[in-house]
Design a protein around this motif. Structure first.
Motif, mmCIF file in Angstrom:
data_model
loop_
_atom_site.group_PDB
_atom_site.id
_atom_site.type_symbol
_atom_site.label_atom_id
_atom_site.label_comp_id
_atom_site.label_asym_id
_atom_site.label_seq_id
_atom_site.Cartn_x
_atom_site.Cartn_y
_atom_site.Cartn_z
ATOM 1 N N GLY A 61 0.779 -1.221 0.000
ATOM 2 C CA GLY A 61 0.000 0.000 0.000
ATOM 3 C C GLY A 61 0.814 1.276 0.000
ATOM 4 O O GLY A 61 0.247 2.372 0.007
ATOM 5 N N LEU A 62 2.137 1.168 -0.043
ATOM 6 C CA LEU A 62 2.953 2.381 0.021
ATOM 7 C C LEU A 62 2.772 3.276 -1.192
ATOM 8 O O LEU A 62 2.933 4.505 -1.099
ATOM 9 C CB LEU A 62 4.423 2.032 0.224
ATOM 10 C CG LEU A 62 5.279 1.507 -0.945
ATOM 11 C CD1 LEU A 62 6.729 1.358 -0.491
ATOM 12 C CD2 LEU A 62 4.779 0.208 -1.509
ATOM 13 N N LEU A 63 2.424 2.717 -2.346
ATOM 14 C CA LEU A 63 2.244 3.527 -3.548
ATOM 15 C C LEU A 63 0.953 4.353 -3.510
ATOM 16 O O LEU A 63 0.772 5.252 -4.329
ATOM 17 C CB LEU A 63 2.243 2.633 -4.787
ATOM 18 C CG LEU A 63 3.591 1.986 -5.127
ATOM 19 C CD1 LEU A 63 3.412 0.894 -6.167
ATOM 20 C CD2 LEU A 63 4.580 3.031 -5.618
ATOM 21 N N ALA A 64 0.075 4.067 -2.554
ATOM 22 C CA ALA A 64 -1.166 4.830 -2.454
ATOM 23 C C ALA A 64 -0.940 6.233 -1.916
ATOM 24 O O ALA A 64 -1.776 7.123 -2.118
ATOM 25 C CB ALA A 64 -2.161 4.094 -1.559
ATOM 26 N N GLU A 65 0.183 6.429 -1.227
ATOM 27 C CA GLU A 65 0.468 7.749 -0.656
ATOM 28 C C GLU A 65 1.004 8.683 -1.741
ATOM 29 O O GLU A 65 2.037 8.397 -2.365
ATOM 30 C CB GLU A 65 1.487 7.613 0.471
ATOM 31 C CG GLU A 65 0.956 6.826 1.654
ATOM 32 C CD GLU A 65 -0.284 7.460 2.247
ATOM 33 O OE1 GLU A 65 -0.205 8.630 2.670
ATOM 34 O OE2 GLU A 65 -1.332 6.787 2.276
ATOM 35 N N GLY A 66 0.328 9.805 -1.935
ATOM 36 C CA GLY A 66 0.687 10.715 -3.019
ATOM 37 C C GLY A 66 2.110 11.230 -2.926
ATOM 38 O O GLY A 66 2.824 11.316 -3.943
ATOM 39 N N ALA A 67 2.582 11.568 -1.711
ATOM 40 C CA ALA A 67 3.929 12.137 -1.563
ATOM 41 C C ALA A 67 4.997 11.112 -1.918
ATOM 42 O O ALA A 67 5.962 11.431 -2.631
ATOM 43 C CB ALA A 67 4.124 12.625 -0.125
ATOM 44 N N PHE A 68 4.824 9.871 -1.447
ATOM 45 C CA PHE A 68 5.821 8.856 -1.761
ATOM 46 C C PHE A 68 5.819 8.535 -3.251
ATOM 47 O O PHE A 68 6.874 8.415 -3.879
ATOM 48 C CB PHE A 68 5.567 7.584 -0.957
ATOM 49 C CG PHE A 68 6.436 6.440 -1.411
ATOM 50 C CD1 PHE A 68 7.763 6.370 -1.025
ATOM 51 C CD2 PHE A 68 5.943 5.457 -2.266
ATOM 52 C CE1 PHE A 68 8.581 5.335 -1.460
ATOM 53 C CE2 PHE A 68 6.749 4.426 -2.713
ATOM 54 C CZ PHE A 68 8.071 4.365 -2.306
ATOM 55 N N ARG A 69 4.643 8.382 -3.832
ATOM 56 C CA ARG A 69 4.560 8.045 -5.258
ATOM 57 C C ARG A 69 5.184 9.152 -6.105
ATOM 58 O O ARG A 69 5.871 8.878 -7.103
ATOM 59 C CB ARG A 69 3.101 7.820 -5.640
ATOM 60 C CG ARG A 69 2.903 7.053 -6.938
ATOM 61 C CD ARG A 69 1.460 6.695 -7.166
ATOM 62 N NE ARG A 69 0.604 7.854 -7.291
ATOM 63 C CZ ARG A 69 -0.248 8.283 -6.381
ATOM 64 N NH1 ARG A 69 -0.371 7.645 -5.237
ATOM 65 N NH2 ARG A 69 -0.999 9.357 -6.606
ATOM 66 N N ALA A 70 4.966 10.405 -5.703
ATOM 67 C CA ALA A 70 5.563 11.525 -6.434
ATOM 68 C C ALA A 70 7.085 11.481 -6.349
ATOM 69 O O ALA A 70 7.784 11.746 -7.339
ATOM 70 C CB ALA A 70 5.036 12.846 -5.879
ATOM 71 N N ALA A 71 7.613 11.116 -5.165
ATOM 72 C CA ALA A 71 9.071 11.031 -5.005
ATOM 73 C C ALA A 71 9.650 9.925 -5.876
ATOM 74 O O ALA A 71 10.710 10.095 -6.494
ATOM 75 C CB ALA A 71 9.412 10.796 -3.536
ATOM 76 N N LEU A 72 8.948 8.784 -5.935
ATOM 77 C CA LEU A 72 9.422 7.674 -6.767
ATOM 78 C C LEU A 72 9.396 8.047 -8.244
ATOM 79 O O LEU A 72 10.387 7.837 -8.978
ATOM 80 C CB LEU A 72 8.556 6.439 -6.520
ATOM 81 C CG LEU A 72 8.863 5.224 -7.399
ATOM 82 C CD1 LEU A 72 10.271 4.699 -7.144
ATOM 83 C CD2 LEU A 72 7.827 4.123 -7.167
ATOM 84 N N LEU A 73 8.303 8.622 -8.705
ATOM 85 C CA LEU A 73 8.199 8.971 -10.124
ATOM 86 C C LEU A 73 9.176 10.083 -10.497
ATOM 87 O O LEU A 73 9.690 10.114 -11.631
ATOM 88 C CB LEU A 73 6.765 9.381 -10.459
ATOM 89 C CG LEU A 73 5.721 8.265 -10.385
ATOM 90 C CD1 LEU A 73 4.340 8.783 -10.753
ATOM 91 C CD2 LEU A 73 6.105 7.090 -11.291
ATOM 92 N N HIS A 74 9.455 10.987 -9.562
ATOM 93 C CA HIS A 74 10.436 12.035 -9.834
ATOM 94 C C HIS A 74 11.798 11.413 -10.129
ATOM 95 O O HIS A 74 12.517 11.872 -11.037
ATOM 96 C CB HIS A 74 10.525 12.983 -8.641
ATOM 97 C CG HIS A 74 11.561 14.066 -8.805
ATOM 98 N ND1 HIS A 74 11.393 15.133 -9.658
ATOM 99 C CD2 HIS A 74 12.791 14.216 -8.231
ATOM 100 C CE1 HIS A 74 12.462 15.906 -9.597
ATOM 101 N NE2 HIS A 74 13.331 15.375 -8.748
#
Length: 490
Positions: free
Chosen positions: A430-443
């Motif tokens: 479920g970690l990818l559900a968090e917007g801030a973490f997902r944004a950091a990964l995609l960045h």
């Protein structure tokens, strides 16, 4: 003190989503609602507030009811694993293993425990919305049934039968169910719902009336194809059966192999919803796409067996080539275990005791153990906040000097990062559900994120589904059916 059950003419007719939508519709009417599924079979599971686990669909239905998931919502959960066996979860806890040979006999005593959960929920809300499993038309499985009519008759709960018109043959599916089931079972069915209709419903009016005449059951409406459903997590792996070829070339490509016992694949839903991302679920027989920026190794119910299948497909070779090209890798739970040096199973948790070599991309080693870790967690990874849950049987230890991937709020650590800072592993679902973490990964991958928490998308989709159900189905009649069941059993 009221209940209503939705059963289907077959699997994947939309029961889980309809129950979720109906739950949200009733909540929007001001009712206190709880979801319930007596027996589920799925490797997509969620952690509950009482420290157990239930099927992911019931967790979604809990969100629809605006309550925390509880093990009573799904008292019996079967999680398929290797060698035609399933892990048996009762009231959220592992109770053992069931094989195909002893399944029917072993489930009979579970009806009492199913009823215990159901009675507790009845006392806790205005309406319980119950989901069946498979179909009551599977009369070869009727003896000892606790998932469909066995439960409905024991609890005195009326049933609506759901038919999927999109797959064709819905008239035969509903009328045929009436023809093959036991007359006492048929008496529990008080009506039907037509699901997933495309086009002008006027064209189906004659068919609708013919079903009523031939079955003797009242129609409760025709629900059109609702686009919002695509934004909801799915529990059935059948949705993964797709081509596996990349589509749009202007998006960041993320690839995930479909291993045989894939678990909690809804972890990837937040990536699928990102406008800048093309998520490809790669089926057996296809290579991992060379143009992928990120390969995700998903969770698994049988890590050792799935690692062998991964190698048999040649995906280990594809993955090493991906890493040599500078690609990123994220392993989640079982996928994290696979990325390590080795997986030991000295107690035969997944099959014969032994040890296998991992993919060797992370300097960690895993030892499987009978105790299952079930807990919600929060912390920091990639410089961003995340939250999720752990659900695994095994302990993974990092070699000296290897950095953790997540630092938890309680001071603990999880996962591992390789020296190139491109290969990550974590037990956190479920970690990818968090917007801030997902944004950091995609960045890191050179793409922009919309930054939305996935839970907001899901909640909005539930509201859209509930609105469609109110417009096209006779919800008031369903409430009256449910209340009538309560007055009979009071």
């Amino acid at each position: 003190m009221a209940a209503l059950m939705l059963q289907g003419t077959g699997s994947d007719v939309g029961k889980s989503v309809l129950v979720a939508g109906l739950c949200r519709a009733l909540v929007r009417r001001g009712l206190s609602v709880r979801p319930f599924k007596p027996q589920n079979m799925s490797n997509n599971a969620a952690v509950t507030i009482d420290g157990g686990e239930i099927g992911r669909a019931q967790a979604l239905q809990a969100i629809a009811c605006r309550v925390q998931p509880h093990s009573d919502f799904n008292p019996v959960l079967l999680k398929p694993q290797a060698d035609r066996t399933s892990q048996l979860i009762v009231h959220g806890k592992v109770r053992g293993t069931l094989g195909a040979a002893n399944f029917r006999e072993a489930r009979r005593p579970l009806l009492d425990e199913v009823m215990q959960s159901f009675r507790r929920l009845e006392q806790d809300c205005d309406v319980v919305v119950v989901e069946g499993a498979g179909s009551p038309a599977e009369i070869n499985l009727r003896a000892g049934d606790i998932a469909n009519m066995g439960f409905a008759r024991a609890a005195g709960v009326p049933v609506l039968l759901v038919g999927d018109i999109d797959r064709g043959g819905v008239i035969a599916a509903i009328v045929g169910t009436r023809a093959v089931i036991d007359p006492d079972d048929a008496a529990m069915i008080r009506g039907f719902i037509i699901n997933k209709f495309r086009g002008d419903p006027i064209l189906f009016e004659d068919g609708y009336r013919q079903i009523e005449a031939l079955s003797g059951w009242k129609g409760h409406g025709v629900l059109p194809w609702v686009a919002a459903v695509a934004r909801l997590p799915s529990e059935d792996a059948v949705i993964l059966e797709r081509d596996g070829r990349p589509g749009r070339r202007d998006r960041l490509l993320v690839a995930c192999p479909i291993i045989p016992r894939i678990a909690n694949f809804d972890d990837l839903d937040p990536l699928k919803a990102e406008p800048a991302v093309e998520l490809v679920m790669v089926p057996p027989g296809r290579p991992l796409p060379a143009e992928a920026a990120l390969v995700v190794l998903p969770g698994s119910k049988a890590t050792i067996a799935d690692l062998a299948a991964f190698r048999a497909e040649g995906w280990d070779i594809d993955l090493r080539a991906h890493v040599r090209r500078g690609g990123h890798v994220l392993g989640l739970c079982g996928g994290y275990q696979m990325l390590g040096r080795s997986i030991e199973d000295p107690e035969g948790i997944e099959g014969p005791a032994g040890r296998v070599e991992g993919l060797g991309l992370l300097e960690v080693g895993t030892r499987l153990a009978p105790h299952k870790v079930l807990r919600e967690v929060g912390g920091i990874a990639l410089g961003a906040r995340l939250k999720g849950y752990e659900m695994h049987m095994g302990v993974t230890r990092r070699s000296a000097g290897v950095l953790p991937f997540v630092r938890f709020d309680d001071g603990g650590e999880d996962g591992a990062v390789d020296p190139s800072d491109r290969i990550f592993g974590s037990y956190v679902h479920g970690l990818l559900a968090e917007g801030a973490f997902r944004a950091a990964l995609l960045h890191r991958l050179g793409a922009a994120s919309d930054g939305l928490d996935h839970g907001q998308r899901v909640d909005a989709a539930l509201d859209e589904l509930a609105q469609a159900i109110e417009r096209h189905l006779d919800v008031s009649a369903m409430v009256e059916l449910a209340r009538a069941s309560g007055s009979r059993t009071a």
